[in-house]
Structures are given as C-alpha cells and as structure tokens.
Write an enzyme that holds these catalytic residues in place. Structure first.
Site, PDB file in Angstrom:
ATOM      1  N   ARG A  80       0.867  -1.176   0.000  1.00  0.00           N
ATOM      2  CA  ARG A  80       0.000   0.000   0.000  1.00  0.00           C
ATOM      3  C   ARG A  80       0.906   1.229   0.000  1.00  0.00           C
ATOM      4  NH1 ARG A  80      -1.904  -3.713   3.762  1.00  0.00           N
ATOM      5  NH2 ARG A  80      -4.020  -4.506   3.372  1.00  0.00           N
ATOM      6  N   LYS A 105      -1.391  -2.640   7.536  1.00  0.00           N
ATOM      7  CA  LYS A 105      -2.758  -2.313   7.934  1.00  0.00           C
ATOM      8  C   LYS A 105      -3.110  -3.096   9.195  1.00  0.00           C
ATOM      9  CE  LYS A 105      -7.337  -1.707   5.898  1.00  0.00           C
ATOM     10  NZ  LYS A 105      -8.154  -1.887   4.669  1.00  0.00           N
ATOM     11  N   HIS A 171      -2.941   3.016  -6.009  1.00  0.00           N
ATOM     12  CA  HIS A 171      -3.440   1.671  -5.681  1.00  0.00           C
ATOM     13  C   HIS A 171      -3.476   0.757  -6.901  1.00  0.00           C
ATOM     14  CE1 HIS A 171      -4.762  -0.284  -2.060  1.00  0.00           C
ATOM     15  NE2 HIS A 171      -5.714  -0.915  -2.706  1.00  0.00           N
ATOM     16  N   ARG A 174      -0.779  -1.804  -6.856  1.00  0.00           N
ATOM     17  CA  ARG A 174      -1.057  -2.959  -5.994  1.00  0.00           C
ATOM     18  C   ARG A 174      -1.969  -3.963  -6.702  1.00  0.00           C
ATOM     19  NH1 ARG A 174      -1.045  -4.647  -0.541  1.00  0.00           N
ATOM     20  NH2 ARG A 174      -3.083  -5.146   0.353  1.00  0.00           N
ATOM     21  N   HIS A 197      -3.518  -9.315   3.438  1.00  0.00           N
ATOM     22  CA  HIS A 197      -4.964  -9.397   3.594  1.00  0.00           C
ATOM     23  C   HIS A 197      -5.311 -10.448   4.646  1.00  0.00           C
ATOM     24  CE1 HIS A 197      -5.716  -7.668  -0.667  1.00  0.00           C
ATOM     25  NE2 HIS A 197      -5.891  -6.746   0.250  1.00  0.00           N
ATOM     26  N   TYR A 206      -9.309  -7.674  -6.589  1.00  0.00           N
ATOM     27  CA  TYR A 206      -8.122  -7.216  -7.299  1.00  0.00           C
ATOM     28  C   TYR A 206      -7.881  -8.012  -8.584  1.00  0.00           C
ATOM     29  CZ  TYR A 206      -6.494  -4.456  -3.320  1.00  0.00           C
ATOM     30  OH  TYR A 206      -6.365  -3.532  -2.331  1.00  0.00           O
TER      31      TYR A 206
END
Length: 228
Positions: A80, A105, A171, A174, A197, A206
């Site tokens: 990210r 994250k 983004h 990514r 994730h 994605y």
C-alpha cells in the site's frame, strides 16, 4: 459500500445494547437483511503506462533514479502507498530482496520481496542517498526529508504529465501486483500473505481477469480437450 458499512456498525451497536442491558426480544435489525454490495472488478495498472513513466526517469540524477526505483518498487512489492513511504533503508535486504513492512494495515508486520531488476535500481538510487543508514527513510525528497504520501502522488502526477499518459492511481500498482503475480503462477494463499490481507474477499476484487486469461485457463484445463 457506505450503506453496508453503516448497516454493520448499527447492527453491532444494537446487538451490544440488547446484550449489555438485557433487553427483551431481539434488536430491530435482526430481520433486516444486509444490503448487497456489488463486487466491481478493479482496474490494474496498464503496463504500457508504466513503461512510459519509466522512460521519463533520468538515469544519472537523484530524482530520476529515485522515481525509477519507486515505480518499480511499488509494483514489485505490492505495498500500500502508506506502507511504501514508511519504509526505512534497513527494511530492505538487498541480498535476499526481502522487504519488511513494519506498519501494515491493522498494525500487522509482514514481509514481501523485490526481484533482481528492482534491487539493481535500488542500489543505483542509494548511491545518491545522502545517509543510507538502516534507520534512515528509504524514500527522500530533494531536501532530504521523508517522502510523504502526497509527495508520492505528486511524483506520479509529474511523471504522467511528462510522459503524456493518464495518471494512474497509486493503488493500481497494488492491483497489478496481484494480477501479474497470479498470471505468473503465484498461489492465491501466498499472494494473500504478501499483500497483507486477512481473508481472500478483497483479493478476489483485485484479480481482474481478461477474456484472454479465462481463455488460457480453459485451454490448459478444459475437461474435454484434456481428457479425450
């Protein structure tokens, strides 16, 4: 997505109210269904756009080497943008290509990697780095301070204007990491860990597959052609 987030927050609050106060019956949202959220496929970075951006990066200047290394690093690590600008010099092992993401994250650390091409560009960039100590910020501005998220966006905006191509989002790098890794044989569970994730739900969004991807998958695994 916003309605869904509001629904889930309100449901959790009402559930807590009923349990905390031992209220009779069920809370009002017990029989209210959650809204359906369309799973739109997300567009990845166009590789032709990336090549055009790289062509604007001068080979023998601080900003040129830095921007080239950053563009390749964003794609190769799948980080990210906020994780990417938080990297320190010591977080990257140029021998193995390991990249330690300390500020992932949810406060979770993880490891990702860069390949040989990206490592070469990082070595070239670090020759211009004024203080490549392990605790120093990896990505610097021309004045020697840590590059911010907004600064990274400005780099992308400036390079896009120079190349005459549409400005990609940060983004989208990514997303391209996810799709290209899948095409090149990465298994989905390793990809989940590399991207940080907690489940596979977001990863599915994605992985925007083209008709060519699906055609190739069927050609390799179609039951009739492969069984008869």
């Amino acid at each position: 997505s916003g309605v869904d987030a509001s629904y889930r927050a309100l449901r959790a609050f009402l559930r807590w109210c009923w349990e905390e106060n031992d209220l009779p019956g069920s809370h009002p949202l017990t029989k209210v269904r959650a809204p359906k959220v369309p799973e739109d496929l997300l567009e990845p970075l166009d590789m032709a756009v990336l090549k055009a951006l790289l062509d604007t990066c001068e080979r023998h200047t601080f900003t040129g080497c830095r921007d080239r290394a950053m563009l390749l690093g964003l794609l190769d690590t799948g980080c990210r943008a906020t994780e990417f600008v938080s990297l320190d010099v010591g977080d990257v092992d140029l021998a193995t290509g390991s990249v330690l993401v300390r500020l992932g994250k949810g406060g979770k650390a993880r490891s990702t990697f860069v390949g040989s091409t990206c490592k070469r560009e990082l070595v070239r960039y670090l020759r211009y780095h004024p203080s490549p100590e392990p605790e120093s910020p990896l990505w610097l501005t021309a004045t020697g301070t840590r590059l911010s998220y907004e600064g990274l966006r400005m780099v992308l905006r400036r390079r896009s204007a120079q190349a005459g191509v549409p400005e990609p989002t940060l983004h989208s790098f990514r997303r391209a990491f996810a799709l290209l890794s899948l095409r090149n044989g990465a298994d989905i569970f390793s990809l989940q860990r590399l991207m940080g994730h907690s489940d596979l739900g977001m990863l599915r969004r994605y992985l925007k597959q083209t008709e060519e991807d699906l055609e190739d998958a069927h050609r390799r695994a179609g039951p009739v052609d492969n069984a008869l």
